[in-house]
Design a protein around this motif. Structure first.
Motif, PDB file in Angstrom:
ATOM      1  N   ALA A 325       0.812  -1.216   0.000  1.00  0.00           N
ATOM      2  CA  ALA A 325       0.000   0.000   0.000  1.00  0.00           C
ATOM      3  C   ALA A 325       0.844   1.265   0.000  1.00  0.00           C
ATOM      4  O   ALA A 325       0.357   2.336  -0.375  1.00  0.00           O
ATOM      5  N   SER A 326       2.108   1.175   0.408  1.00  0.00           N
ATOM      6  CA  SER A 326       2.953   2.367   0.482  1.00  0.00           C
ATOM      7  C   SER A 326       3.758   2.606  -0.782  1.00  0.00           C
ATOM      8  O   SER A 326       4.581   3.520  -0.838  1.00  0.00           O
ATOM      9  N   ILE A 327       3.510   1.809  -1.812  1.00  0.00           N
ATOM     10  CA  ILE A 327       4.225   1.944  -3.086  1.00  0.00           C
ATOM     11  C   ILE A 327       3.257   2.432  -4.156  1.00  0.00           C
ATOM     12  O   ILE A 327       2.153   1.919  -4.301  1.00  0.00           O
ATOM     13  N   GLY A 328       3.679   3.443  -4.917  1.00  0.00           N
ATOM     14  CA  GLY A 328       2.869   3.980  -6.005  1.00  0.00           C
ATOM     15  C   GLY A 328       3.621   5.072  -6.736  1.00  0.00           C
ATOM     16  O   GLY A 328       4.832   5.258  -6.556  1.00  0.00           O
ATOM     17  N   GLY A 329       2.894   5.820  -7.557  1.00  0.00           N
ATOM     18  CA  GLY A 329       3.517   6.914  -8.280  1.00  0.00           C
ATOM     19  C   GLY A 329       4.667   6.428  -9.142  1.00  0.00           C
ATOM     20  O   GLY A 329       4.568   5.411  -9.833  1.00  0.00           O
ATOM     21  N   SER A 330       5.794   7.146  -9.087  1.00  0.00           N
ATOM     22  CA  SER A 330       6.967   6.765  -9.883  1.00  0.00           C
ATOM     23  C   SER A 330       7.897   5.823  -9.138  1.00  0.00           C
ATOM     24  O   SER A 330       9.011   5.538  -9.605  1.00  0.00           O
ATOM     25  N   MET A 331       7.471   5.323  -7.999  1.00  0.00           N
ATOM     26  CA  MET A 331       8.320   4.446  -7.190  1.00  0.00           C
ATOM     27  C   MET A 331       8.594   3.126  -7.911  1.00  0.00           C
ATOM     28  O   MET A 331       7.726   2.592  -8.601  1.00  0.00           O
ATOM     29  N   ALA A 335      12.700  -1.849  -5.753  1.00  0.00           N
ATOM     30  CA  ALA A 335      13.635  -1.264  -4.787  1.00  0.00           C
ATOM     31  C   ALA A 335      13.239  -1.596  -3.358  1.00  0.00           C
ATOM     32  O   ALA A 335      14.078  -1.598  -2.461  1.00  0.00           O
ATOM     33  N   SER A 336      11.956  -1.854  -3.152  1.00  0.00           N
ATOM     34  CA  SER A 336      11.468  -2.287  -1.838  1.00  0.00           C
ATOM     35  C   SER A 336      11.291  -3.790  -1.776  1.00  0.00           C
ATOM     36  O   SER A 336      10.741  -4.311  -0.804  1.00  0.00           O
ATOM     37  N   GLY A 337      11.712  -4.492  -2.817  1.00  0.00           N
ATOM     38  CA  GLY A 337      11.636  -5.946  -2.843  1.00  0.00           C
ATOM     39  C   GLY A 337      10.256  -6.485  -3.117  1.00  0.00           C
ATOM     40  O   GLY A 337       9.994  -7.657  -2.849  1.00  0.00           O
ATOM     41  N   MET A 338       9.378  -5.654  -3.692  1.00  0.00           N
ATOM     42  CA  MET A 338       8.001  -6.071  -3.910  1.00  0.00           C
ATOM     43  C   MET A 338       7.682  -6.152  -5.395  1.00  0.00           C
ATOM     44  O   MET A 338       8.403  -5.623  -6.245  1.00  0.00           O
ATOM     45  N   ASP A 339       6.568  -6.812  -5.705  1.00  0.00           N
ATOM     46  CA  ASP A 339       6.182  -7.037  -7.093  1.00  0.00           C
ATOM     47  C   ASP A 339       5.301  -5.931  -7.667  1.00  0.00           C
ATOM     48  O   ASP A 339       4.906  -5.994  -8.822  1.00  0.00           O
ATOM     49  N   GLY A 340       4.962  -4.953  -6.872  1.00  0.00           N
ATOM     50  CA  GLY A 340       4.122  -3.862  -7.349  1.00  0.00           C
ATOM     51  C   GLY A 340       3.608  -3.045  -6.185  1.00  0.00           C
ATOM     52  O   GLY A 340       3.887  -3.339  -5.016  1.00  0.00           O
ATOM     53  N   GLY A 341       2.877  -1.992  -6.508  1.00  0.00           N
ATOM     54  CA  GLY A 341       2.335  -1.125  -5.472  1.00  0.00           C
ATOM     55  C   GLY A 341       0.845  -0.934  -5.619  1.00  0.00           C
ATOM     56  O   GLY A 341       0.287  -1.115  -6.702  1.00  0.00           O
ATOM     57  N   ALA A 401      18.043 -10.328  -2.262  1.00  0.00           N
ATOM     58  CA  ALA A 401      16.591 -10.460  -2.343  1.00  0.00           C
ATOM     59  C   ALA A 401      16.042 -11.311  -1.206  1.00  0.00           C
ATOM     60  O   ALA A 401      16.703 -12.230  -0.697  1.00  0.00           O
ATOM     61  N   ALA A 402      14.821 -11.000  -0.814  1.00  0.00           N
ATOM     62  CA  ALA A 402      14.082 -11.829   0.133  1.00  0.00           C
ATOM     63  C   ALA A 402      13.589 -13.084  -0.574  1.00  0.00           C
ATOM     64  O   ALA A 402      13.835 -13.287  -1.763  1.00  0.00           O
ATOM     65  N   GLN A 403      12.857 -13.924   0.159  1.00  0.00           N
ATOM     66  CA  GLN A 403      12.420 -15.194  -0.422  1.00  0.00           C
ATOM     67  C   GLN A 403      11.446 -15.005  -1.579  1.00  0.00           C
ATOM     68  O   GLN A 403      11.509 -15.714  -2.575  1.00  0.00           O
ATOM     69  N   LYS A 404      10.511 -14.057  -1.430  1.00  0.00           N
ATOM     70  CA  LYS A 404       9.488 -13.817  -2.444  1.00  0.00           C
ATOM     71  C   LYS A 404       9.296 -12.314  -2.583  1.00  0.00           C
ATOM     72  O   LYS A 404       9.607 -11.551  -1.663  1.00  0.00           O
ATOM     73  N   ASN A 405       8.754 -11.886  -3.708  1.00  0.00           N
ATOM     74  CA  ASN A 405       8.519 -10.444  -3.878  1.00  0.00           C
ATOM     75  C   ASN A 405       7.047 -10.077  -3.828  1.00  0.00           C
ATOM     76  O   ASN A 405       6.702  -8.909  -4.068  1.00  0.00           O
ATOM     77  N   ILE A 407       4.948 -11.521  -1.086  1.00  0.00           N
ATOM     78  CA  ILE A 407       4.697 -11.548   0.353  1.00  0.00           C
ATOM     79  C   ILE A 407       6.030 -11.303   1.056  1.00  0.00           C
ATOM     80  O   ILE A 407       6.997 -12.020   0.819  1.00  0.00           O
ATOM     81  N   PRO A 408       6.129 -10.307   1.942  1.00  0.00           N
ATOM     82  CA  PRO A 408       7.431  -9.965   2.538  1.00  0.00           C
ATOM     83  C   PRO A 408       7.871 -10.902   3.649  1.00  0.00           C
ATOM     84  O   PRO A 408       7.056 -11.575   4.283  1.00  0.00           O
ATOM     85  N   ASP A 409       9.167 -10.904   3.898  1.00  0.00           N
ATOM     86  CA  ASP A 409       9.762 -11.597   5.035  1.00  0.00           C
ATOM     87  C   ASP A 409       9.900 -10.678   6.247  1.00  0.00           C
ATOM     88  O   ASP A 409      10.197 -11.151   7.352  1.00  0.00           O
ATOM     89  N   THR A 410       9.717  -9.401   6.065  1.00  0.00           N
ATOM     90  CA  THR A 410       9.996  -8.406   7.102  1.00  0.00           C
ATOM     91  C   THR A 410       9.096  -8.574   8.312  1.00  0.00           C
ATOM     92  O   THR A 410       7.871  -8.517   8.202  1.00  0.00           O
TER      93      THR A 410
END
Length: 537
Positions: A325-331, A335-341, A401-405, A407-410
């Motif tokens: 939910a915190s990823i969007g715009g030109s991000m 870079a946050s290890g996720m598959d989208g925002g 990289a984390a295990q998956k992009n 669902i986070p490991d954090t």
């Protein structure tokens, strides 16, 4: 992160007849598992492994909303993603304050941004229901683990001894839920394992009575739980009970009208000097990386809500929600290890301005994304209005990289030692005996040194500074609403932020909104409940 009981928990189908806290003839008003046919018989506990599996379910309930990630919701009428405990606590503690805003228009969600919620808000019903679901699960576990029942099932003495610790952990998680209810709603019912199972209306208690119950439980748990740092990572120990007790003592004036700063100082000093938890001398960003259970940050994490990209397949719950939910715009999501925002969460202008700059130059904690984002929020629904926050990342501290992009490991740091430092300093400033301002200053400057922020002198150490420093150190860790209320700045006009009260520049809001309304759906199900002042059902 990984803990040894996780594999057996997240897909495990719970319990025997849970206590029907709020029962009606309409199933969507039941704060219970949504399908009564899923209840298991008492023979379930004939398996010695079952006890740890149910305990694991209690822990899992902090992250996911059902037994199969998002797919199978625990609570009738609320999806497994929307009813995630961590997701709901985040909405209550962050989106209602200067630290966050969310751009989505789902149902009554926008009213959380503006302090204009009402008893019909489904997200308030969600946190109310989720808290009582956890309480019901804990109560039933305690009913099923008495000495009499364990003996009748032939449980070994070795397992009996271990189950005593399981019981203490269940009681802690129950006390944690009662703390959320007390903090958010004030006067709420209390039920325990001693109450009957089945249809009844539990009696609503005063906020002070709930406080006294939680206090009594936490005092006892300081010895009933495993000793500090002797439990598995991700599970509760005696220090967690001391932390939560210090936290409610710091807020005692709000909850009961009586200050308990002396007690706060004593507990914080005990945690700092004897618990074995130590301040993490690692870069601040390590505390919120995918490997924060093993990169050095774990030395100060007293109570994590655990995540695992492989084992927890919950796309809308917990840390998956916070990061997506915190990823969007030109991000760049990668870079946050996720598959989208999901273009949702940002922060507000006034919070950004509590840092020396918005580039993490003068303070490494000011992790804002500004490219294409405006500092001012003119339209809440526009993701590019308001700076984005990059505090949490699903990337290991060394950049791998984390295990998956998806669902986070954090892991989410619900309690950590830095907060104990800050509580000690605040309680000392509020007159707590046994506290020392020079010692408090040392704790504060240790926190600031890790962030490469300028150290402060004793003359700058005051309550206004503490509130601001708590924001800088603990933002998006689900403390802000409670902090602002304790400082008298959540409602009213002494502290304004954009869209507080529904006006772009921010306006004063009425003091009764320091408490959330008892959800109308809960009152329909239990007509003995009395609504909080200022709200109309």
């Amino acid at each position: 992160m990984k803990i040894s009981f996780k594999n057996s928990s997240y897909l495990f189908l719970l319990i025997l007849g849970l206590n029907m806290l709020f029962t009606s003839c309409s199933n969507d008003l039941n704060v219970t598992p949504k399908d009564d046919d899923e209840f298991l018989s008492e023979t379930f506990f004939n398996d010695p492994d079952s006890y740890k599996q149910v305990l694991a379910k209690l822990y899992a309930g902090l992250y996911v909303g059902g037994n199969d990630g998002d797919a199978s919701a625990d609570i009738a009428g609320i999806g497994g993603d929307f009813s995630s405990y961590l997701r709901l606590i985040f909405l209550m503690q962050e989106v209602t304050t200067d630290e966050a805003v969310i751009g989505w228009g789902d149902g009554t969600l926008p009213t959380l941004n503006t302090q204009t919620w009402s008893p019909s808000n489904e997200f308030l019903y969600g946190i109310f229901s989720r808290s009582y679901y956890e309480i019901s699960t804990a109560n039933e576990f305690l009913r099923q683990t008495t000495d009499e029942k364990l003996t009748s099932r032939g449980v070994s003495n070795e397992l009996k001894a271990e189950i005593q610790y399981y019981r203490a952990e269940a009681r802690f998680l129950r006390a944690f839920s009662y703390t959320q209810l007390m903090d958010l709603f004030g006067n709420v019912p209390i039920t325990t394992e001693d109450d009957p199972v089945g249809f009844f209306y539990p009696k609503q208690k005063t906020r002070a009575e709930v406080f006294a119950y939680v206090e009594s439980e936490l005092k006892d748990l300081q010895t009933a739980l495993k000793a500090s740092k002797t439990n598995e990572y991700g599970r509760i120990d005696q220090t967690a009970a001391k932390f939560l007790l210090a936290q409610i003592y710091l807020n005692s004036k709000v909850y009961t009208g009586v200050e308990k700063n002396n007690e706060t100082v004593t507990l914080c000093n005990d945690i700092i000097t004897t618990s074995g938890y130590t301040f993490a001398n690692v870069p601040y960003r390590y505390l919120f990386a995918a490997d924060n259970n093993r990169n050095g940050a774990q030395t100060e994490t007293i109570f994590p809500i655990v995540s695992d990209g492989l084992l927890i397949r919950a796309t809308g719950a917990g840390m998956s929600f916070i990061l997506h939910a915190s990823i969007g715009g030109s991000m760049d999501a990668s870079a946050s290890g996720m598959d989208g925002g999901w273009w949702g969460l940002r922060t507000r202008k006034e919070f950004v301005q509590s840092f020396p700059d918005a580039t993490a130059t003068g303070d490494k904690r000011g992790t804002f994304y500004t490219n294409g984002q405006s500092l001012d929020i003119n339209a809440i629904g526009s993701f590019t209005d308001g700076y984005a926050v990059t505090k949490y990342k699903n990337v290991n501290a060394n950049g791998t990289a984390a295990q998956k992009n998806d669902i986070p490991d954090t892991d989410f740091p619900m309690f950590r030692l830095s907060d104990v430092y800050l509580m000690y300093a605040e309680a000392t400033l509020r007159g707590g005996t046994g506290g020392n301002l020079t010692t408090a200053l040392g704790y504060i400057n240790a926190i600031r040194a890790r962030a490469n922020a300028t150290p402060i002198l004793i003359g700058a150490l005051n309550l206004d500074f503490i509130l601001a420093e708590r924001g800088r150190e603990l933002f998006w860790e689900c403390h802000r609403r409670t902090d602002l209320i304790r400082f008298g700045k959540f409602t009213g006009g002494s502290k304004l932020w954009q869209f507080k009260g529904g006006v772009q520049a921010g306006v004063a809001t009425p003091a009764y909104r320091d408490l959330m309304p008892i959800p109308a759906t809960a009152i329909q199900a239990n007509p003995t409940l009395v609504q909080n002042d200022g709200y109309v059902n």
